[in-house]
Design an enzyme around this catalytic site. Sequence first.
Site, mmCIF file in Angstrom:
data_model
loop_
_atom_site.group_PDB
_atom_site.id
_atom_site.type_symbol
_atom_site.label_atom_id
_atom_site.label_comp_id
_atom_site.label_asym_id
_atom_site.label_seq_id
_atom_site.Cartn_x
_atom_site.Cartn_y
_atom_site.Cartn_z
ATOM 1 N N ILE A 47 0.738 -1.103 0.203
ATOM 2 C CA ILE A 47 -0.213 0.261 0.220
ATOM 3 C C ILE A 47 1.159 1.479 -0.354
ATOM 4 O O ILE A 47 1.576 1.471 0.856
ATOM 5 C CB ILE A 47 -0.613 -0.075 1.537
ATOM 6 N N ASP B 296 9.479 8.083 -1.352
ATOM 7 C CA ASP B 296 9.283 9.342 -1.630
ATOM 8 C C ASP B 296 8.934 8.485 -3.105
ATOM 9 O O ASP B 296 10.127 9.113 -3.541
ATOM 10 C CB ASP B 296 10.142 10.607 -1.709
ATOM 11 N N ASN C 84 -1.544 4.628 -3.905
ATOM 12 C CA ASN C 84 -2.752 5.244 -3.773
ATOM 13 C C ASN C 84 -1.859 6.862 -3.039
ATOM 14 O O ASN C 84 -2.458 7.555 -3.038
ATOM 15 C CB ASN C 84 -3.229 4.796 -1.802
ATOM 16 N N ARG D 294 5.957 0.040 -12.828
ATOM 17 C CA ARG D 294 6.963 -0.665 -13.188
ATOM 18 C C ARG D 294 7.730 -1.283 -12.484
ATOM 19 O O ARG D 294 8.069 -2.131 -12.928
ATOM 20 C CB ARG D 294 7.767 0.826 -13.164
ATOM 21 N N TYR E 208 -4.943 19.431 -10.517
ATOM 22 C CA TYR E 208 -5.359 17.759 -9.969
ATOM 23 C C TYR E 208 -6.263 17.272 -10.130
ATOM 24 O O TYR E 208 -5.558 16.060 -10.424
ATOM 25 C CB TYR E 208 -5.723 18.241 -8.485
ATOM 26 N N LYS F 200 -5.948 13.354 -11.802
ATOM 27 C CA LYS F 200 -6.630 11.981 -11.578
ATOM 28 C C LYS F 200 -6.809 11.515 -13.066
ATOM 29 O O LYS F 200 -7.483 9.983 -12.739
ATOM 30 C CB LYS F 200 -7.132 12.231 -10.700
ATOM 31 N N VAL G 116 -13.714 12.939 0.903
ATOM 32 C CA VAL G 116 -13.113 11.417 2.319
ATOM 33 C C VAL G 116 -12.433 12.346 3.502
ATOM 34 O O VAL G 116 -12.089 13.225 2.299
ATOM 35 C CB VAL G 116 -12.523 10.784 1.329
HETATM 36 P P1 NDP Z 1 -4.086 11.665 3.173
HETATM 37 O O1 NDP Z 1 -3.157 13.303 3.079
HETATM 38 O O2 NDP Z 1 -4.604 11.591 4.305
HETATM 39 O O3 NDP Z 1 -3.194 10.350 2.490
HETATM 40 C C1 NDP Z 1 -1.966 10.779 1.871
HETATM 41 C C2 NDP Z 1 -1.594 9.600 1.812
HETATM 42 O O4 NDP Z 1 -0.205 9.789 0.898
HETATM 43 C C3 NDP Z 1 0.251 10.218 2.817
HETATM 44 O O5 NDP Z 1 -0.139 8.610 3.719
HETATM 45 C C4 NDP Z 1 1.292 10.553 2.491
HETATM 46 O O6 NDP Z 1 2.552 9.433 3.614
HETATM 47 C C5 NDP Z 1 1.363 9.729 0.980
HETATM 48 N N1 NDP Z 1 2.358 10.014 -0.136
HETATM 49 C C6 NDP Z 1 2.150 11.361 -0.117
HETATM 50 N N2 NDP Z 1 2.773 12.059 -1.286
HETATM 51 C C7 NDP Z 1 3.739 11.251 -1.272
HETATM 52 C C8 NDP Z 1 4.873 10.916 -1.795
HETATM 53 N N3 NDP Z 1 5.573 11.912 -2.390
HETATM 54 N N4 NDP Z 1 6.114 9.821 -1.250
HETATM 55 C C9 NDP Z 1 5.118 9.224 -0.094
HETATM 56 N N5 NDP Z 1 4.097 8.793 0.256
HETATM 57 C C10 NDP Z 1 2.598 9.838 -0.147
HETATM 58 O O7 NDP Z 1 -4.996 11.272 2.196
HETATM 59 P P2 NDP Z 1 -6.100 10.784 1.480
HETATM 60 O O8 NDP Z 1 -5.879 9.444 2.371
HETATM 61 O O9 NDP Z 1 -7.355 11.960 1.631
HETATM 62 O O10 NDP Z 1 -4.923 10.661 0.412
HETATM 63 C C11 NDP Z 1 -5.034 8.944 -0.458
HETATM 64 C C12 NDP Z 1 -5.492 9.469 -1.995
HETATM 65 O O11 NDP Z 1 -6.915 9.442 -2.121
HETATM 66 C C13 NDP Z 1 -4.783 10.282 -3.409
HETATM 67 O O12 NDP Z 1 -4.030 9.512 -3.510
HETATM 68 C C14 NDP Z 1 -6.111 10.839 -2.636
HETATM 69 O O13 NDP Z 1 -5.822 11.933 -4.234
HETATM 70 C C15 NDP Z 1 -7.300 10.534 -3.221
HETATM 71 N N6 NDP Z 1 -8.371 10.437 -3.424
HETATM 72 C C16 NDP Z 1 -8.851 11.076 -1.039
HETATM 73 C C17 NDP Z 1 -10.358 12.257 -1.634
HETATM 74 C C18 NDP Z 1 -10.874 12.516 -0.227
HETATM 75 O O14 NDP Z 1 -11.273 13.515 -0.195
HETATM 76 N N7 NDP Z 1 -9.088 12.314 0.364
HETATM 77 C C19 NDP Z 1 -11.026 12.102 -2.755
HETATM 78 C C20 NDP Z 1 -10.529 11.570 -3.846
HETATM 79 C C21 NDP Z 1 -9.217 10.985 -3.543
HETATM 80 P P3 NDP Z 1 3.734 10.924 3.560
HETATM 81 O O15 NDP Z 1 3.207 11.932 4.091
HETATM 82 O O16 NDP Z 1 4.109 10.281 5.025
HETATM 83 O O17 NDP Z 1 4.795 11.161 2.800
HETATM 84 C C1 8X3 Z 2 -10.350 14.244 -3.763
HETATM 85 C C2 8X3 Z 2 -11.887 15.058 -3.975
HETATM 86 O O1 8X3 Z 2 -13.466 16.535 -5.006
HETATM 87 O O2 8X3 Z 2 -11.719 18.027 -3.754
HETATM 88 O O3 8X3 Z 2 -10.108 14.007 -5.551
HETATM 89 O O4 8X3 Z 2 -11.094 16.849 -5.659
HETATM 90 S S1 8X3 Z 2 -11.510 16.771 -5.180
#
Ligand code: NDP
Ligand code: 8X3
Length: 262
Positions: free
Chosen positions: A12, A65, A92, A126, A158, A162, A191
């Site tokens: 994950i 990262d 994710n 990859r 953004y 996506k 979310v």
């Molecule tokens: P959070 O900010 O709560 O979590 C994001 C996660 O991504 C963290 O664990 C962060 O870990 C990790 N991350 C960010 N940048 C990097 C990086 N460069 N390398 C490794 N890990 C990274 O956000 P969400 O849980 O909401 O987001 C998860 C996914 O869901 C994203 O792809 C987001 O676009 C998508 N999403 C979110 C929605 C929402 O409304 N919240 C709706 C639709 C999609 P760390 O900072 O420790 O690296």
């Molecule tokens: C995260 C949800 O609506 O902020 O992807 O783009 S939104």
Amino acid sequence: MAQSLNGKIVLITGASAGIGAACAEVFAEAGAHLLLLARRQDRLEKLAASLRSQHHIEVLPLQCDVRSLDQVRRVFETLPAEWQAIDVLINNAGLARGLNPIDQGNIQDWEEMIDTNVKGLLYVTRQVLPGMIQRQRGTIVNIGSIAGREVYPQGNVYCATKHAVRALSQAIRIDTNGKNIRVCNVDPGLVETEFSLVRFRGDAERAKKVYEGYTPLSPRDVAEVVLFCVQRPPHVTIADVLVLPTDQATTTIVHKTDSSSQ
Ligand code: NDP
Ligand code: 8X3
């Protein structure tokens, strides 16, 4: 009938918070061994310790990262042999930065979103996909967004990243057809996670407003959908899911009981 995930290896990305951390929990409950990848090692260690003690599974935190090709390569080059046969990859890790008209966009923010959401997903995929193809078995779940289906005002880059995730889900499915690889694209709506706090660079007041006046999805709501996709029998691919809070109709139509706005 749901497939057992007992003893399967699930990687994950973005597992230190939000949807990724919730996926770690539901897959741990299902008995999978977990590779948890993110930049914040302290959070990964804490989550790993808690999941190991609650569920008697193996968990390996991977500090990385995803924007760095070198770091991603190193993680997989140094992966212990017993962790190499990854059954499930959940792409994710992702983020949004800012909400600006495109002519006023911050170019560093654009780079960060493209590098993380698109290039990071590609770098990790990859590394993992060739092994899945060799073993003739694997599931990839890409976390897209409703923003991968619609463009909303000031969401420009953004939304573009996506849309790219959505295209890549389809591309991987097409290019691996016949090799027993399942690709699931899971697109959540709103979310409540650290997403908006990151988007608005720590402005907690503004971030909180995004989730006020209605019931947003919880990270676990999304994780349960991901688990459902992965647990389908091997001949079933849930190719595409849009999961929304009931109060959300589109990116811009959200029924709120008060006048709070995003
Ligand atoms: P959070 O900010 O709560 O979590 C994001 C996660 O991504 C963290 O664990 C962060 O870990 C990790 N991350 C960010 N940048 C990097 C990086 N460069 N390398 C490794 N890990 C990274 O956000 P969400 O849980 O909401 O987001 C998860 C996914 O869901 C994203 O792809 C987001 O676009 C998508 N999403 C979110 C929605 C929402 O409304 N919240 C709706 C639709 C999609 P760390 O900072 O420790 O690296
Ligand atoms: C995260 C949800 O609506 O902020 O992807 O783009 S939104």
